[in-house]
Enzyme design. Structure first.
Site, short mmCIF file in Angstrom:
data_model
loop_
_atom_site.label_atom_id
_atom_site.label_comp_id
_atom_site.label_asym_id
_atom_site.label_seq_id
_atom_site.Cartn_x
_atom_site.Cartn_y
_atom_site.Cartn_z
N LEU A 70 -22.86 18.34 -24.29
CA LEU A 70 -21.21 18.28 -24.40
C LEU A 70 -20.56 19.14 -25.41
O LEU A 70 -21.13 19.60 -26.33
CB LEU A 70 -20.97 16.82 -24.93
CG LEU A 70 -21.10 15.67 -24.04
CD1 LEU A 70 -21.15 14.30 -24.81
CD2 LEU A 70 -20.63 15.52 -22.79
N ASP A 93 -24.88 3.58 -35.42
CA ASP A 93 -25.38 4.67 -36.26
C ASP A 93 -24.02 5.65 -36.25
O ASP A 93 -24.27 6.95 -36.14
CB ASP A 93 -26.60 5.32 -35.80
CG ASP A 93 -27.10 6.42 -36.71
OD1 ASP A 93 -26.81 6.40 -38.05
OD2 ASP A 93 -27.85 7.15 -36.42
#
Length: 268
Positions: A82, A178
């Site tokens: 990405l 996370d």
């Protein structure tokens, strides 16, 4: 060609043209792989690639930007790359909207179908209807184990009173699990993807506390996310304590001051 790249290429029925180390992955190896047919993918090792693939799928199903999973196996995960310009400062508002959308996906109880791990530290996700008990047993006490007698004693004392501090049954929101700033990719002032999830269902405030561990979310983030429940400031150090304990457990004494600071603010 590395073994990691070769295993990933087999999973997607391709041949490796180029493979090189890719920045990131403090607990796993990451490589950028280009195939002879022109496809490009990031390839990761990890404690449980197939579990991570299911977590990435859950993020995308929730309408949150996350890498596409091309393939996963027992030792390797192949995902799409990405765009990332490192511009989180301009994307805080969009991250607030993304996180609100993520937390809008609800579960029936706390936990997750898969157990997981951060490196050598196991993360048990056994289902529970009691949030303070889940957070005490499967997060704080587990991460404190082996960090030293004083920290273990103080965490144990905190867990003995956790039912007085945390809500017993907050709405079980889908968590990234996370969510520190390094796991947020941005491009052009928007979030392009959340990466490296450790998903489970729990109190959405914990993602926000973790995000604040190494960054300072702006007013735009909180305005976009929406109002937090009363008492969130008092709960924040308790929720930030878990990732701090994980860092102390995995990366050593440099994080002891952070852990002790959260314990002190929490009153222990």
């Amino acid at each position: 060609m590395t073994d990691l790249a070769g295993r990933a290429a087999e999973l997607v029925a391709g041949k490796v043209a180029e493979a090189r180390h890719f920045a990131g992955g403090s607990l796993s190896s990451v490589e950028l792989v280009r195939l002879t047919d022109g496809r490009e993918m990031l390839v990761k090792s990890g404690p449980s690639p197939e579990a991570e693939a299911r977590m990435l799928g859950a993020l995308r199903k929730a309408g949150v930007p996350a890498p596409q999973v091309f393939a996963s196996g027992a030792e390797v995960l192949a995902i799409g790359r990405l765009p990332d310009d490192g511009g989180l400062a301009a994307a805080w508002g969009d991250l607030g909207r993304v996180l609100r959308r993520l937390h809008g996906t609800k579960g029936e109880s706390y936990g997750w179908p898969d157990d997981y791990a951060f490196g050598r530290l196991p993360i048990v996700n056994r289902s529970s209807d009691d949030w303070p008990a889940f957070y005490a047993e499967h997060r704080l006490l587990a991460a404190a184990r082996g960090t030293g007698a004083d920290v273990e004693r103080r965490v144990d004392a905190l867990c003995g009173r956790l039912a007085e501090i945390l809500p017993r049954r907050p709405s079980p929101a889908l968590l990234h699990g996370d969510l520190w700033s390094g796991n947020v990719l941005t491009s052009g002032g928007r979030v392009s993807g959340l990466i490296d999830p450790a998903c489970y269902f729990g109190d959405g405030e914990i993602d926000i506390a973790m995000l604040s561990l190494f960054a300072r979310p702006s007013r735009a983030f909180f305005e976009a996310y929406g109002a937090l429940p009363d008492g969130h400031r008092e709960r924040a150090p308790v929720y930030a304590l878990w990732p701090a304990l994980v860092h102390l457990n995995l990366f050593g004494a440099g994080y002891r001051g952070m852990v002790e600071g959260f314990l002190r603010v929490a009153g222990f």
